[in-house]
Design a protein around this motif. Structure first.
Motif, PDB file in Angstrom:
ATOM      1  N   THR A 136      63.605 -14.630  40.658  1.00  0.00           N
ATOM      2  CA  THR A 136      65.071 -14.779  40.394  1.00  0.00           C
ATOM      3  C   THR A 136      65.209 -14.280  38.493  1.00  0.00           C
ATOM      4  OG1 THR A 136      65.088 -17.112  39.796  1.00  0.00           O
ATOM      5  CG2 THR A 136      65.926 -16.242  41.847  1.00  0.00           C
ATOM      6  N   SER A 177      63.706 -14.926  47.621  1.00  0.00           N
ATOM      7  CA  SER A 177      63.598 -15.018  46.137  1.00  0.00           C
ATOM      8  C   SER A 177      62.962 -16.399  45.692  1.00  0.00           C
ATOM      9  CB  SER A 177      65.002 -14.976  45.400  1.00  0.00           C
ATOM     10  OG  SER A 177      65.860 -15.911  45.951  1.00  0.00           O
ATOM     11  N   VAL A 225      62.779 -18.854  42.718  1.00  0.00           N
ATOM     12  CA  VAL A 225      63.741 -19.427  41.712  1.00  0.00           C
ATOM     13  C   VAL A 225      62.863 -19.460  40.462  1.00  0.00           C
ATOM     14  CG1 VAL A 225      65.120 -21.282  41.066  1.00  0.00           C
ATOM     15  CG2 VAL A 225      65.180 -20.665  43.245  1.00  0.00           C
ATOM     16  N   GLY A 226      63.050 -19.024  39.213  1.00  0.00           N
ATOM     17  CA  GLY A 226      62.523 -19.212  38.089  1.00  0.00           C
ATOM     18  C   GLY A 226      61.458 -18.170  38.076  1.00  0.00           C
TER      19      GLY A 226
END
Length: 423
Positions: A366, A393, A395-396
């Motif tokens: 992301t 995806s 995250v981070g």
């Protein structure tokens, strides 16, 4: 040496010691009770930004070492390292040997700190052994006992886990000279009654090498975990080199640069089928990759769906590229013939052809801004052309191997039914 091999570069005592030393070293280099030193700090940062910007421009636009701009995080940590170098040099004139020594130690500490942060961002080297190539260097050649033989498979003792071997895949048809490939053989392949398993061909990023899938991609433990859930059954994974060296870029195409497409679509499948006991059913073959390798994987499936009917794309590019200047890419590879280049790109092919019955898994971090847009565009085009697409995806995550590490299990679960592997 064993101690160094097990030394973690992403966590643990060494990592946190370097973190603390880097912070302390940075504080020493920054602190000096003088307005003139404040000006020196400003100059150091400005000079560092200029140097990093120039080197980045040179690597991307002139030398084409990287096909895309480097992530902002990587550039920022590079600025920190060069700023520390400038402040160390500014400290030298008129300083005592003690101050010079402390400044030198502080610079080294900041440099190591920045290097570990860049490494953590990309997620490539988890241990000192990964960085030094020790574990990869110990991987033996593919022995005859693991190869296809006329009289049938040789008896091999059953294993609780899979193994990795290396092999040279010749460019018989293409004339292409690749670096050694790495082959993961799951437990089911190592049984006395060897079953013909699915095949997954993987590509690393660029710059990069096949071994990156073993270090950054944690391929072996990931595939062993998948096999453990399926009674020892998993695909035979062949990690192939499509570039010929760590820094070369063939764009996985047949062009003025190399006949990379012929190598990947003719030489590699021919070698796998003639050397390994694997399924000859094309529906049980797939291809995947990270970054450049993800783009290459989509090229293989869109150009050769009869060979690689499924793809896995982690953090892929919008299209093959030698750098930001698209016209330079086309000029270098195809003598300026835009039509010849466009005809080989996944986006063009997916506009013209139907891929009903084929599948793809697309994942991105992301925090990987530009590549997140690429992933959305490619997934939309793939669905429009008939692909069964699964998106994910992380995250981070940025443009990092963490995407492949986290999402390869999901990709395997998505493709397992197509390969006849059931829970």
């Amino acid at each position: 040496m064993d101690f160094l091999d097990k030394l973690s570069l992403v966590d643990g005592p060494f990592f946190w010691t370097v973190l603390g030393a880097g912070i302390a070293g940075g504080a020493f280099l920054l602190f000096r009770p003088s307005w003139r030193w404040v000006l020196s700090i400003v100059v150091a940062v400005v000079v560092a930004i200029a140097v990093v910007a120039f080197i980045h421009w040179l690597l991307v636009n002139v030398l084409t070492v990287f096909p895309e701009d480097l992530p902002v995080d990587v550039l920022a940590w590079s600025v920190v390292a060069f700023s520390a170098l400038a402040l160390f040099l500014f400290r030298l004139p008129g300083s005592s040997w003690r101050v010079r020594s402390a400044a030198a130690g502080s610079f080294v500490a900041v440099l190591l700190f920045a290097a570990l942060q860049i490494n953590s961002y990309f997620g490539l080297n988890h241990t000192a052994a990964d960085l030094l190539g020790h574990n990869v260097g110990r991987i033996p050649e593919l022995g005859d006992e693991f190869k296809k033989v006329a009289s049938g498979p040789l008896p091999v003792s059953a294993h609780g886990a899979g193994i990795v071997r290396r092999a040279s895949i010749p460019g018989t048809e293409s004339g292409f000279k690749a670096q050694d490939a790495f082959i993961y053989l799951p437990p089911a392949y190592l049984a006395t009654n060897r079953t013909q398993l699915p095949v997954l061909v993987l590509f690393a990023g660029q710059p990069g090498r096949p071994a990156d899938w073993l270090t950054g991609g944690l391929l072996e433990p990931t595939m062993n975990a998948f096999a453990a859930k399926h009674g020892g059954v998993a695909p035979v994974v062949v990690v192939v080199d499509p570039n010929g060296s760590d820094t070369a870029n063939t764009m996985c195409m047949d062009s003025r640069i190399a006949r990379a497409d012929t190598y990947l679509a003719v030489d590699v499948p021919r070698w796998i089928n003639s050397t390994l006991d694997v399924s000859a059913d094309p529906r049980k073959w797939g291809v995947g990759g990270f970054s450049f390798g993800a783009t290459c994987a989509m090229q293989m499936t869109t150009l050769h769906p009869e060979i690689y009917p499924s793809f896995i794309a982690f953090s892929g590019e919008r299209e093959p590229s030698l750098g930001p200047d698209r016209q330079r890419t086309i000029q270098t590879a195809f003598g300026g013939d835009s039509a010849a280049f466009d005809a080989l790109t996944p986006l063009t092919l997916m506009k013209k052809q139907s891929y009903a019955g084929h599948a793809g898994f697309i994942a991105v971090g992301t925090a990987d801004g530009e590549f997140s847009h690429f992933a959305t565009e490619l997934a939309t085009a793939a669905r429009g052309s008939g692909f069964d697409i699964r998106q994910a995806s992380v995250v981070g995550a940025g443009h990092s191997w963490a995407v492949a590490v986290q999402e390869l299990p999901s990709a395997m679960d998505f493709l397992a039914p197509r390969w006849g592997i059931t829970q």
